[in-house]
Structure formats: C-alpha cells, structure tokens
Scaffold this motif. Structure first.
Motif, PDB file in Angstrom:
ATOM      1  N   ASN A  78       1.028   2.240 -25.877  1.00 46.50           N
ATOM      2  CA  ASN A  78       1.641   0.984 -25.433  1.00 46.50           C
ATOM      3  C   ASN A  78       2.911   0.701 -26.243  1.00 46.50           C
ATOM      4  OD1 ASN A  78       2.110  -1.540 -24.323  1.00 46.50           O
ATOM      5  ND2 ASN A  78       0.063  -2.337 -24.708  1.00 46.50           N
TER       6      ASN A  78
ATOM      7  N   GLU B 244       5.736   3.030 -25.166  1.00 47.30           N
ATOM      8  CA  GLU B 244       6.264   2.598 -23.857  1.00 47.30           C
ATOM      9  C   GLU B 244       7.209   1.406 -24.039  1.00 47.30           C
ATOM     10  OE1 GLU B 244       2.118   3.687 -21.440  1.00 47.30           O
ATOM     11  OE2 GLU B 244       2.773   1.609 -21.613  1.00 47.30           O
ATOM     12  N   GLY B 245       6.771   0.461 -24.852  1.00 42.84           N
ATOM     13  CA  GLY B 245       7.582  -0.734 -25.085  1.00 42.84           C
ATOM     14  C   GLY B 245       8.903  -0.404 -25.759  1.00 42.84           C
TER      15      GLY B 245
ATOM     16  N   ILE C  52      11.245   1.146 -23.205  1.00 42.07           N
ATOM     17  CA  ILE C  52      11.807   0.156 -22.275  1.00 42.07           C
ATOM     18  C   ILE C  52      12.821  -0.738 -22.999  1.00 42.07           C
ATOM     19  CG2 ILE C  52      11.200  -1.877 -20.881  1.00 42.07           C
ATOM     20  CD1 ILE C  52       8.649  -0.302 -20.044  1.00 42.07           C
TER      21      ILE C  52
ATOM     22  N   HIS D 133      11.406  -6.258 -14.842  1.00 36.00           N
ATOM     23  CA  HIS D 133      10.432  -5.396 -14.152  1.00 36.00           C
ATOM     24  C   HIS D 133      11.059  -4.265 -13.342  1.00 36.00           C
ATOM     25  CE1 HIS D 133       6.293  -6.890 -14.613  1.00 36.00           C
ATOM     26  NE2 HIS D 133       6.859  -8.049 -14.893  1.00 36.00           N
TER      27      HIS D 133
ATOM     28  N   ALA E 224      12.633  -1.292 -15.128  1.00 34.42           N
ATOM     29  CA  ALA E 224      11.807  -0.447 -16.007  1.00 34.42           C
ATOM     30  C   ALA E 224      11.441   0.844 -15.283  1.00 34.42           C
ATOM     31  CB  ALA E 224      10.548  -1.207 -16.409  1.00 34.42           C
ATOM     32  N   PRO E 225      11.249   1.934 -16.026  1.00 35.83           N
ATOM     33  CA  PRO E 225      10.903   3.205 -15.387  1.00 35.83           C
ATOM     34  C   PRO E 225       9.576   3.114 -14.629  1.00 35.83           C
ATOM     35  CG  PRO E 225      11.363   3.506 -17.728  1.00 35.83           C
ATOM     36  CD  PRO E 225      11.318   2.040 -17.480  1.00 35.83           C
TER      37      PRO E 225
ATOM     38  N   LEU F 285      -6.502  -2.702 -18.811  1.00 37.89           N
ATOM     39  CA  LEU F 285      -5.345  -1.827 -19.060  1.00 37.89           C
ATOM     40  C   LEU F 285      -4.656  -2.155 -20.386  1.00 37.89           C
ATOM     41  CD1 LEU F 285      -3.928  -1.463 -15.455  1.00 37.89           C
ATOM     42  CD2 LEU F 285      -5.344   0.112 -16.748  1.00 37.89           C
TER      43      LEU F 285
ATOM     44  N   VAL G  22      -2.835  -4.590 -21.583  1.00 36.53           N
ATOM     45  CA  VAL G  22      -1.421  -4.792 -21.277  1.00 36.53           C
ATOM     46  C   VAL G  22      -0.618  -5.360 -22.453  1.00 36.53           C
ATOM     47  CG1 VAL G  22       0.194  -6.120 -19.858  1.00 36.53           C
ATOM     48  CG2 VAL G  22      -1.815  -5.065 -18.800  1.00 36.53           C
ATOM     49  N   ALA G  23      -1.173  -6.356 -23.127  1.00 38.26           N
ATOM     50  CA  ALA G  23      -0.353  -7.195 -24.007  1.00 38.26           C
ATOM     51  C   ALA G  23       0.117  -6.478 -25.269  1.00 38.26           C
ATOM     52  CB  ALA G  23      -1.133  -8.444 -24.400  1.00 38.26           C
TER      53      ALA G  23
ATOM     54  N   GLN H  16       3.202 -14.113 -16.839  1.00 30.71           N
ATOM     55  CA  GLN H  16       3.121 -12.913 -15.996  1.00 30.71           C
ATOM     56  C   GLN H  16       1.882 -12.999 -15.103  1.00 30.71           C
ATOM     57  OE1 GLN H  16       5.442 -10.406 -16.161  1.00 30.71           O
ATOM     58  NE2 GLN H  16       6.346 -10.539 -18.211  1.00 30.71           N
ATOM     59  N   ILE H  17       0.756 -13.381 -15.716  1.00 31.68           N
ATOM     60  CA  ILE H  17      -0.501 -13.449 -14.965  1.00 31.68           C
ATOM     61  C   ILE H  17      -0.397 -14.497 -13.850  1.00 31.68           C
ATOM     62  CG2 ILE H  17      -2.928 -14.162 -15.154  1.00 31.68           C
ATOM     63  CD1 ILE H  17      -2.891 -12.744 -17.964  1.00 31.68           C
TER      64      ILE H  17
ATOM     65  N   THR I 127       6.213  -4.401 -21.589  1.00 32.98           N
ATOM     66  CA  THR I 127       4.909  -3.926 -21.086  1.00 32.98           C
ATOM     67  C   THR I 127       4.905  -3.801 -19.563  1.00 32.98           C
ATOM     68  OG1 THR I 127       4.010  -6.176 -20.947  1.00 32.98           O
ATOM     69  CG2 THR I 127       3.684  -4.999 -23.024  1.00 32.98           C
ATOM     70  N   TYR I 128       6.082  -3.679 -18.973  1.00 38.28           N
ATOM     71  CA  TYR I 128       6.203  -3.737 -17.509  1.00 38.28           C
ATOM     72  C   TYR I 128       5.339  -2.723 -16.759  1.00 38.28           C
ATOM     73  CZ  TYR I 128      10.326  -6.648 -18.441  1.00 38.28           C
ATOM     74  OH  TYR I 128      11.174  -7.639 -18.861  1.00 38.28           O
ATOM     75  N   ILE I 129       5.266  -1.503 -17.281  1.00 40.75           N
ATOM     76  CA  ILE I 129       4.508  -0.475 -16.566  1.00 40.75           C
ATOM     77  C   ILE I 129       3.036  -0.848 -16.499  1.00 40.75           C
ATOM     78  CG2 ILE I 129       3.711   1.924 -16.736  1.00 40.75           C
ATOM     79  CD1 ILE I 129       6.496   2.694 -17.637  1.00 40.75           C
ATOM     80  N   ARG I 130       2.527  -1.387 -17.596  1.00 47.31           N
ATOM     81  CA  ARG I 130       1.115  -1.798 -17.612  1.00 47.31           C
ATOM     82  C   ARG I 130       0.878  -3.018 -16.737  1.00 47.31           C
ATOM     83  NH1 ARG I 130      -1.922   0.501 -22.350  1.00 47.31           N
ATOM     84  NH2 ARG I 130      -0.595   2.275 -22.802  1.00 47.31           N
ATOM     85  N   ILE I 131       1.838  -3.934 -16.728  1.00 52.70           N
ATOM     86  CA  ILE I 131       1.694  -5.119 -15.878  1.00 52.70           C
ATOM     87  C   ILE I 131       1.580  -4.688 -14.418  1.00 52.70           C
ATOM     88  CG2 ILE I 131       2.939  -7.128 -14.968  1.00 52.70           C
ATOM     89  CD1 ILE I 131       4.024  -7.571 -17.849  1.00 52.70           C
ATOM     90  N   LYS I 132       2.464  -3.781 -14.021  1.00 51.45           N
ATOM     91  CA  LYS I 132       2.441  -3.320 -12.625  1.00 51.45           C
ATOM     92  C   LYS I 132       1.104  -2.644 -12.312  1.00 51.45           C
ATOM     93  CE  LYS I 132       6.228  -1.190 -11.094  1.00 51.45           C
ATOM     94  NZ  LYS I 132       7.034   0.045 -10.966  1.00 51.45           N
TER      95      LYS I 132
ATOM     96  N   LYS J  68      -9.408  -1.155 -27.405  1.00 49.67           N
ATOM     97  CA  LYS J  68      -8.670  -2.273 -26.793  1.00 49.67           C
ATOM     98  C   LYS J  68      -8.364  -3.357 -27.816  1.00 49.67           C
ATOM     99  CE  LYS J  68      -9.478  -1.534 -22.071  1.00 49.67           C
ATOM    100  NZ  LYS J  68     -10.731  -0.829 -21.735  1.00 49.67           N
ATOM    101  N   ASN J  69      -7.292  -4.077 -27.508  1.00 50.77           N
ATOM    102  CA  ASN J  69      -6.842  -5.204 -28.322  1.00 50.77           C
ATOM    103  C   ASN J  69      -7.971  -6.209 -28.554  1.00 50.77           C
ATOM    104  OD1 ASN J  69      -5.457  -7.415 -29.386  1.00 50.77           O
ATOM    105  ND2 ASN J  69      -3.681  -7.070 -28.077  1.00 50.77           N
TER     106      ASN J  69
ATOM    107  N   ILE K 133      -5.406 -13.911 -25.477  1.00 49.68           N
ATOM    108  CA  ILE K 133      -4.047 -13.833 -24.939  1.00 49.68           C
ATOM    109  C   ILE K 133      -4.041 -14.145 -23.446  1.00 49.68           C
ATOM    110  CG2 ILE K 133      -2.137 -12.251 -24.395  1.00 49.68           C
ATOM    111  CD1 ILE K 133      -2.761 -10.835 -27.094  1.00 49.68           C
TER     112      ILE K 133
END
Lengths: 410, 156, 338
Positions: A313, A316-317, A320, A351, A354-355, B95, B97-98, B107-108, B139-144, C202-203, C209
């Motif tokens: 994660n 990835e961040g 981006i 959004h 982003a890739p 996933l 995401v955060a 976002q949610i 985190t766009y890819i995970r959000i999608k 996981k977080n 959050i």
C-alpha cells in the motif's frame, strides 16, 4: 575550493575539452506545498499545573525545548497526546503550531483548538525548496562516459547528494553545490533533496544511454557493474549489489521491452535513499495530447518486509504521489505570495489520473528492515519523464512535466 | 442566530447557529459528528462529503439554512446496524484501503452514493464519480477495487 | 448554540457501550449530541492493566495491549510496530489491542516519524520488549508450577507445560510476571522462525477510520473549548505593523483578537523550529465558522521586513541564518545564475 577539488576540476575540464561529445542539461523543479489532507491544527490547554496538548507532530522530542522555552513552562509540566495525523509528508515535523496554540490557550486561560484553514496552510507553509541541477558529461570516441560534472543549487539549499550513484561509476566525477538565501520557509518534503536529485540524475542517465546507443536499463546495470568491479572513490554511499538487484528484478518482472498495452511507451528509473533501493518501469499513453500513466511495475529492496500488505500500500501511494507531483505539482510565488491558495488550483493527482495498475515486487532477503515511506517516491519522476520522451519525442527538464509538455507544444 | 431542525441519520436534531454556517461546521462543531472532515472549505477535495436525500454533496458548500427538511446522512449513519458495517465499509477493510485515513470517510460517502444510483458501475463511471475526492496518500487503486468488491457483494 | 438532549444522549451512549462490552463500536458519536472525546472519557478504561514494560499491558482476564511508540501519519506503524512486539510476545494477534503511546520518549526509546526510519529504529527494541515480557510470563508459570522454564512453550497467549499438561493464560500470569526482574539478555528469533512478521496483516485502526471515529487533532473536542485561527502576513518578506480588531470583536461568538509573538527574541531555533512569520494575530471564538467570519473583519497593516540574521542550531553547530528582505517571485529564482 580545496586542493583536491581544484585538481579534480582541472582534470574534469580537460576531459570535457577533449571529449568527442559533451552533453549538458539543466533541470529545475518548483516549490511544493505538502498539503496533507488534514490541515494544520493543535489542541492546547495550559493551566498553572500543566501544559496539555493534543498534537499532530512527527517528532515530538524535537519540539520539547521549543515548547518549554517559548511558553515558559517546566519540562515536567508538558503532557502531549499524539493524535493520528491526516498525512504529514514532512510538514508535521515542524511544530510551530504547538507553540502557537499554547500561547493562545495561555492568553485565553481556556482549552483552545488552533485550526489553520487550507489557505492558511498553503500560504504559510514550509515548502519543498525550489531546485536547479546541471549535469555535464564527456563522451569519448568509443562511446564511454569519461567525465561527469554535477552542479546542484537551490533556494535556500542544494539538492545534491554528492556521493550517490553515478558517483563511483564514472572515472572523473565532480559534484558541487550552491545555495542562495530566501525568506520563503522551506523544509523536509517526502525524501528531502532526493525527490529532486533523483529526477534530474535519472533523466540525465536516460539521455546519456541514448547518446551512447545503449538500452537505458542495461546502461544503468553496466555502470553499476563498473562501480562494483572498480569503484571510483571511497565515499560512495550506496550498496552496489542491492542497487543492481532491484534493476535486475525489475527487468525480469516488468518484461522490459514490451509495454503492457500496445500504445504505451516505457520509461525506467532507479534510486537509492533512506537505506533502501527502488526502481520503476512506467507505461504512459497520450490521450488527446494529455499524458496518462496507465501502469507501473516497481522493484523494491527495503530489507525484510515487516507487513507485506501495508508495505505494498505504501509503495502504491508513493508511486501515485510521484506521478502527481511529476506531472502537476507546483507552487508558484508571486511577489512573496503563493499563487495557489487552495486545492481548486493547487493540483493534486485525482482518481482518474491514477494508474490502472501498480505491481510491487520486493527483493526477498533477511537484511534488517530499512526505509519504505520515502524511497519509492524519488525515482517516479524520471521514470515518468523518460516514458514521456518515448511517447512524445520531447525530453522534459522542468517540472511539472505537464506544463513543460504544453509549453513545448505551444 | 436561528434555530434549525435537521434530520440527520434518521433523527431530528436542533441547532441554533448563524444561517450561513456550512453544514460541515454544524455537523462538526455543534453536533460533534466529526466523521465528516474539513479539507479545503472550497468544495475541491471531497473530505466533507455527506448525503442529502441520498445524493453525495460537499457539506462545506451548503449553508445550514438551505437544508430544510431534506434528509442528511453522514458516515456515522451508514452502518447496516449497530453492530454491522455497510458493505462499502467492509470492502474498505477487506482491501485495507486506508493510509492516513483522513479522506476515507468522504471517499466512502461518495462510493455509497454511487452504488446506490448505479449498483454496477464501470471503471470509468467509478473514476468519474470519485474524482472529486482527493486522497493525498494515493490510495486510489485500492478505493476503486473496494468499490468494485462492494458492488459485487451487493448485487450477487 | 447549545446542543440539545445532551444528557439523554449521553445515557443512550452509555447503554450501548455496556451492551457491547466497551469494545469498538460503529457510529458511536451518532447516538449522541455529545463530544466525542468526552465520550472516550466515559468509556473509561476500568480494566486492571498490569504493565510488563513500556510497550505491553495485560489484564487478568487476558486482554493484551501493545503500545505503538511512533506518531502515525499513514504509514501504518500502528500495525507494523506492534507486530514486532507480538512476534516475540506471542499473544493472539487477532485479539491484541493497539494503542498510540503518548509523548514519552524515554519510555518508548524512540518516537520518530520521518526519514523512513520507523522500522529500522524499532527493529531491536520492540522485539526485545516482546521477548522479555514473554520470558517473564514463562518464568511466572515456571515458578507457579515448580518446573524449569525451558520445559515450557507458548502459543497465542498461553503458557504450556507438556509434561504435566498444565496451561495458563498470559492474563493469569501477568500479575506475578510483573513482579519478576527483567531478564538481562534475551535471544530473539531469526527471520526463518517468524510467524507474524513477514505476513500480510490488516490495519489495526481500520474500523475506526472507516466509521469516522474521532482520531485526528481536528476532531478533538472538550467542553468549553475555544476555536482559534491565526492571521499571518500576506507575503513572505512582510511583517505585522498594526491592526484594528474593533469590528471583528463585535462579531458573534468572538472572545478575543490579539497579537502574539511565537518565538522569543533571540530564541535559537533548532532544525525543526522553522517559522517565518513570528508575529501573528490570533482570532478566538466559540466556533469555527464564527472565527472564519470574524477574521475577515480584522484590518491589519503590514510592512516589509529588513534583512535579518536569525540564530539557528543545526548541522552540529550554531550559525546565523540570513533572512533576506524583499518580495520574491518564482521567475527570479529560476533566473538565478549558478
């Protein structure tokens, strides 16, 4: 200038004079505002008994003497809860807002929450400095790079890390710095100095590879092989094998030579900082004249990976963040005032920009863990620029690249 | 100052504030519903997204006097029950995401509104609906992916 | 401007809390017109925590809490650093609670979020903290059962003795273990022996959050709290000359408007004390929107700064940093000749 430097300089001049070809390129990057999603804030409640804070602060210990000295409190009166921070990227290493909240609570004799609006945060920031870097390389008749001169400068600090690759790989190498003061406040921004240094260096290496007729990824590996077999100088701060390792892993995993989609063009870049090694292959396409990074493959060596999901994660961040800042990131200053004051005109990647995909491959080893939050960020910039060169035929020297592309078109 | 009766998350709540106060600050300062975040105050980042009659809206841009009897839903009101999260929240957790997490409630809220009007969005539709929500951590890819996962879980 | 039904909602909040045993709830602030951090105070932690070291607390009913030392700004140290502790502690990770440590650097050895150093700086001390606590728990069991400690094994927060079939949870052993001397030397696992580190986790703060809990400084509220904003000069190279707050002070909800100096004259700045505008105007009031409106009514006069030197302690020594006068522009910076 020391005698050694003077001697180096003379030899370098001679090589540049006698070279078959000399390539000289200058790279620039603007100020950047951190813009963490949560604007700056701090809660303070100063009473006769104690100084209580709820603070978003990256390095609380570094603020202690400041808080104590400027608020006239005793060290043992200081109590601080460390709230989760809505991002930082270096901005929250600078805790002046804790002292400010403290002064206000003292005056009001009440609990106070200090809030910066987004405009306050952006116009009163501690920005990534603006930098300039010039590379000058001598190439002989056998297409060997025989000398390299690097001059880095900035307001108010130089971006240069003088002992970093390609130091060690080129026989005659001299790196120099200049700095000029400014009244604009600057500070650490995700991978300080490296975030620009990498973009200039890795763009220049790409152009050098082309000049000597070599594949850009193989060219880097060749230089590293030379640095391993016959290192030039003793102060090189990177581990050649680990650096080569990420490039080799990247070459294999990215299927280098064949972009993911048929219209995509590829660029590569690698960098070492914060004790870790990162390399990216970026695939870009041009849509209606607009660049789009559709896929990124990353190879990363940060030693033992503590939490692979979290680490992925983070990479990835960083990728981006790197794409966004490479293409759009810019804080302009006009007569001492920032031209951008809010997120409606300070552009942060969104959004649809982003890739579609980022593949992250970690080198598997049991070296004690090294850095991860910063290292994947700096090499993104040049990977984007190098891919855009393939896609447009234009070399990009000035960030943000989208602006430079549009300028060249005009 | 004026009194307003607001319908928030299915409950009637009353506040006495200046009529120009944006809904964002009514929620945060006066009703202590702090899940709706302040990011820019200019409708440019999406951190303050809530639902007005089920549609996503930037609460920093809506004066409380314009709300009237319309139903407001905030992040605190979307859970399926007191002990079960909304499918979109669950997908976010699955996933992982955060990163910093500050933008994620906004976002949610945008994602929930999207899936309500379009239970099976294409990738392009997700990007279009979400592009007003900035995530500075990237985190766009995970959000999608989380939106796609939630779409699958609710339409199967 | 007062929220209504406060007491009633506080009661309903407490009711819900007791139903779910005080654990994490979804949408808690929703039940209430109540201040979230007050709410936290009401779910006061009445557990009998036994502290084994700076990083680990255990209750007699076997709840395990691990403290994350490093400020969290999104790199997920709230998960990865406690994982280091638990690799050696060997409590049940799925049940371990994590908590952000307060500022107490002597206790936590290092609280440093920056320079990508979190993992490297925590690697030895956090695993060592986990290992010493586990050894103390095992020693407590060995003492209780009269068996040598090397005949014991641990799994998911339980100490076991194979020979006798005896077993005890960490919770049962914690009180006795806390009284034992801290082992001087502990052997740490090698990477090949890890069961938690190196696995995707996981977080630990994920639920808070995604449900919009009060986690950030922006969210923090207490009864009687005032909101403050600061007005700074409109450009780098300017400073405050004078101001008139008479109109701003007439605005609703405004408590005070005043000038203050952030750092004292002559204060030697350290590396992270950066602050250009040292004299600011504070606008203080009851709520954010009232302060946002009132600050627009403050009429301030600004003047250019003179070139100054400021004492700075950085890169190993004290030096004077030049702050040049002038209103700079990007164009001039890029026109600079190296």
């Amino acid at each position: 200038m020391t005698l050694l430097r003077r001697t180096k300089m003379e030899i370098l001049k001679l090589h540049l004079k006698n070279a078959k070809r000399v390539i000289e390129r200058t790279y620039t990057a603007p100020f950047l505002a951190h813009n963490p999603m949560e604007p700056i804030s701090c809660f303070a409640h100063i009473t006769d008994e104690k100084a209580f804070f709820v603070a978003p602060i990256q390095i609380p210990e570094m603020m202690k003497q400041n808080i104590v000295a400027n608020l006239d409190i005793k060290p043992e009166q200081l109590e601080m809860k460390l709230a989760r921070m809505g991002g930082g990227f270096g901005r929250r290493a600078y805790g002046h807002y804790i002292v400010e909240a403290g002064h206000i609570s003292k005056k009001m004799k009440a609990p106070v929450k200090l809030i910066y609006t987004r405009e306050d945060d952006m116009t009163n920031g501690i920005y990534r400095p603006t930098y300039i870097m010039t590379y000058k390389a001598a190439i002989d008749e056998n297409n060997n790079v025989t000398a390299l001169h690097v001059i880095g400068g900035g307001f108010p600090e130089s971006p240069l890390h003088e002992n970093r690759f390609p130091a060690g790989a080129i026989d005659n190498y001299l790196a120099e710095s200049w700095e000029l003061p400014t009244n604009i406040t600057i500070g650490a921004y995700r991978a300080p100095r490296s975030n620009f240094n990498a973009s200039a260096e890795q763009s220049f290496l790409d152009e050098l590879a082309e000049a000597v007729g070599k594949d850009p990824l193989d060219f880097r590996i060749e230089l590293l092989k030379k640095a391993k077999a016959n290192p030039v100088g003793k102060n090189n701060d990177y581990d050649v094998s680990r650096y080569m390792g990420v490039l080799q892993l990247l070459k294999e995993k990215s299927n280098w030579g064949s972009p993911a989609t048929k219209n995509a063009k590829r660029g590569v870049s690698a960098y070492f900082c914060h004790a870790s090694y990162a390399a990216h292959v970026v695939d870009v396409t041009m849509k209606n004249g607009q660049p789009y990074v559709e896929k990124v493959v990353t190879a990363m060596d940060c030693g033992f990976v503590v939490n692979p999901e979290g680490a992925k994660n983070m990479v990835e961040g960083a990728v981006i963040d790197g794409i966004g800042n490479a293409l759009y990131g810019e804080l302009l200053i006009d007569k001492g005032d920032t031209a951008q004051k809010n997120l409606n005109n300070y552009r942060i990647i969104r959004h649809r920009e982003a890739p579609k995909k980022i593949e992250v491959h970690f080198v598997q080893n049991n070296i004690d863990p090294t850095g991860l939050g910063e290292p994947p960020f700096p090499p993104v910039f040049a990977a984007v620029a190098n891919a855009l060169y393939k896609a447009t035929g234009k070399r990009l020297y000035h960030q943000p690249y989208l602006k430079e592309l549009n300028k060249q078109k005009a | 100052m004026a009194k307003f009766q607001l319908k928030i998350n299915g409950k009637q709540l009353s506040v006495d504030v200046d009529p120009s106060t944006p809904l964002l600050w009514v929620l945060r300062d006066h009703l202590h519903l702090v899940g709706t975040k302040y990011g820019c105050g200019a409708g440019a980042c999406g951190a303050c997204t809530v639902h007005l009659n089920g549609n996503a809206l930037r609460s920093c841009q809506l004066p409380v006097s314009a709300v009237g009897t319309q139903a407001i839903t905030t992040i605190e009101g979307i859970a399926t029950s007191e002990t079960e999260m909304h499918p979109v929240q669950k997908a976010w957790l699955e996933l992982d995401v955060a990163q910093c997490g500050y933008c994620q409630t906004g976002q949610i809220m945008s994602a929930v509104a999207l899936l309500k009007r379009n239970p099976n969005p294409t990738e392009a539709e997700i990007e279009a609906a979400m592009t007003g929500n900035i995530c500075r951590c990237g985190t766009y890819i995970r959000i999608k992916a989380a939106i796609q996962k939630a779409a699958k879980s609710t339409t199967k | 401007m007062k929220s209504e039904n406060k007491n009633q909602s506080r009661r309903s909040f407490l009711k819900v809390t007791s139903l779910t045993g005080g654990g994490m709830m979804i949408g808690i602030s929703w039940f209430a017109n109540l201040i979230p951090n007050e709410a936290m105070a009401h779910v006061a932690d009445n557990n009998n925590w036994v502290q084994l070291n700076g990083f680990i607390k255990i209750t007699p009913d076997n709840q395990v809490k691990i403290f994350n030392p490093n400020p969290e700004f999104g790199t997920n140290v709230m998960t990865s650093l406690p994982m280091m502790v638990n690799e050696e502690l060997e409590a049940d990770w799925s049940k371990v609670k994590v908590e952000m440590g307060d500022y107490d650097t002597p206790r936590f050895k290092s609280q440093f979020t920056g320079g990508s150093r979190a993992m490297a700086m925590a690697w030895m001390p956090l695993r060592t903290a986990g290992a010493t606590a586990r050894l103390m728990l095992m020693q407590a069991a060995a003492n209780e059962w009269g068996v040598p400690v090397n005949e014991l094994s641990v799994s998911k927060g339980t100490v076991m003795h194979k020979g006798s079939g005896k077993a005890a949870t960490y919770g049962e052993l914690a009180t006795a273990a806390a009284k034992l001397p801290k082992p001087e030397k502990v052997a740490l696992k090698k990477p090949g022996e890890f069961t938690l580190l190196g696995t995707p986790q996981k977080n630990k703060v994920g639920k808070e959050i995604v449900s919009g809990q009060s986690l950030f400084t922006m969210d923090y509220q207490v009864e009687g709290m005032l909101i403050a904003m600061v007005i700074h000069p409109p450009a780098f190279g300017m400073q405050l000359k004078s101001f008139d707050a008479s109109e701003a002070l007439k605005m609703p909800g405004i408590k005070d408007v005043f000038e203050f100096q952030v750092y004292k004259d002559g204060y030697v700045k350290a590396g992270f004390d950066t602050r250009t505008f040292n004299r600011l105007i504070a606008v203080v009031g009851n709520s954010t929107w009232e302060v946002i409106n009132a600050r627009k009514k403050v009429v301030a006069e600004w003047e250019p700064i003179q070139t100054t030197k400021e004492p700075v302690m950085a890169r190993g020594g004290r030096r004077d940093e030049v702050i040049p006068a002038g209103l700079e522009s990007t164009d001039e910076h890029f026109a600079a000749d190296a």
